[in-house]
Scaffold this active site. Structure first.
Site: not given
Ligand code: PLP
Length: 395
Positions: A137, A222, A251
């Site tokens: 994700f 990420d 986050k």
């Molecule tokens: C939550 C998340 C995102 C997206 O972040 P947003 O602030 O919702 O755009 C991207 N990568 C990972 C691994 C995430 O957990």
């Protein structure tokens, strides 16, 4: 009150979240949240791994109050003190040389993808393909949804961004087969969060690093969810003994205030030239003050060490107490997934809520636990005993 809010939501808010958990919170303190009825919940979800300091930490509140009274936004047309200080701090604490601030995780990932492509564009090389993992994700913009290895997030939005290839996690042969002369970057989460807390194998991650070195490919990690102490290190790459070329985070970075960041080594960071990338809100005085305060509090209260110790304690306790109901308890630090033997994660999540504990459910079988990093053994004992009783009663 609750009914009224639900009614307004149904009437006026786009229905992207379906039937939400029927709670409206009015106040938070530490790991506790108080709802509109005055009921107090213990929060082991932290707003999807965001509230690392718990809710309304007094030092964060006072830093933000001070900042709001003085300055909220100026734009990056001007130099920004907090932006420069937070960039310095992140670089000092990591193996990276330069930072760019965005507002969200998806936006940070967009920035990372653009940076990797720009690096090869500057050299006149036709390297644009990005390899990501199935079940990953990376966000909800068209490009980050394309990067995301789950069809449901992108099928309706075709045509998608060209140049993305997906391979299975921990399948190094599959990854090698997908390489081409056009490969620009390999982008992974070290622990896949949204698909159920799935850590990558260390050997797989080390092999990616080696492939990137050998084949002139950018390694992007990420760390939007795994970063800022969640996994028992400031960033999860430290656990894997590799240095990526670019990481993204978001986050927990602002302790609840929206902020995202791209961190990169100089050789690739220098690919952005004036005008190549930008943002109106990213890196503003307020969000960067939130980032500075969050990192200070994490240091002062030794929350990374706490995440590591409490994470070990939590996972051991879970294996001991509810091991018979779970096929696996996995994760690192305070990013924990419980794979239940029965496909009843949603019901268990609801029963925990009835007992005033908040956790997440992923799919049918996984409970996701991502609490604030301030939790204690007592907090952990409380939820594990409650969960045990629920699972016992259920069988
Ligand atoms: C939550 C998340 C995102 C997206 O972040 P947003 O602030 O919702 O755009 C991207 N990568 C990972 C691994 C995430 O957990």
């Amino acid at each position: 009150m609750l009914e009224k809010i639900i009614q307004l939501d149904k009437s006026f808010y786009m229905n992207t979240f379906g039937d939400r958990t029927p709670l409206v919170f009015e106040k938070g303190s530490g790991i506790e949240l108080t709802d509109s009825k005055g009921d107090v919940y213990k929060d082991f979800f932290a707003g999807i791994a965001v509230n690392a300091l718990g809710h309304s930490h007094p030092k964060l509140v006072s830093a933000l109050r001070n900042q709001i009274e003085n300055l909220i936004h100026t734009s990056s047309v001007y130099y920004i003190k907090n932006q420069a200080l937070l960039a310095e701090k992140l670089c000092m604490k990591t193996c990276f040389d330069k930072v760019f601030f965005a507002n969200t995780g998806a936006e940070a990932n967009e920035g990372a993808i653009k940076l990797a492509r720009k690096y090869f564009y500057n050299q006149g090389k036709d390297k644009y393909e990005i390899i990501t993992l199935n079940k990953s994700f990376h966000g909800r913009t068209i490009t980050t949804a394309t990067a995301t290895g789950q069809e449901k997030y992108k099928t309706p939005y075709a045509p998608l961004t060209p140049g993305f290839i997906h391979v299975d996690a921990n399948d190094i042969e599959g990854l090698k087969k997908s390489l081409s002369k056009n490969t620009c970057a390999i982008m992974v989460e070290l622990i896949q969060g949204e698909s159920g807390v799935r850590p990558l194998d260390e050997s797989f991650v080390k092999e990616i690093r080696k492939i990137c070195d050998d084949e002139d490919i950018i390694f992007i990690v990420d760390e939007v969810q795994t970063g800022i102490g969640r996994c028992g290190k400031l960033f999860a790459y430290e656990l894997y003994g590799v240095e990526p070329d670019i990481i993204t985070c978001a986050k927990a970075l602002g302790g609840g205030v929206p902020i995202g960041a791209v961190l990169a080594k100089d050789f690739v960071a220098d690919s952005f030239k004036p005008g190549d990338h930008g943002t109106t809100f990213g890196g503003n005085p307020l969000s960067c003050r939130a980032g500075l305060a969050t990192l200070e509090i994490i240091d002062e209260e030794k929350l990374i060490e706490n995440a590591s110790e409490m994470g070990d304690y939590f996972m051991n306790k879970l294996s001991e107490s509810i091991g018979e109901y779970a096929s696996e308890v996995r994760g690192k630090g305070l990013m924990i997934g419980i794979e239940l033997k029965k496909n009843n994660a949603k019901e268990i999540c609801k029963e925990l809520m009835n007992k005033k504990y908040l956790v997440g459910a992923v799919g049918d079988s996984v409970l996701r636990i991502v609490p604030p990093l301030i939790i204690t053994k007592e907090d952990i004992d409380g939820i594990v005993n409650t969960l045990k009783n629920i699972l016992k009663g259920d069988n």
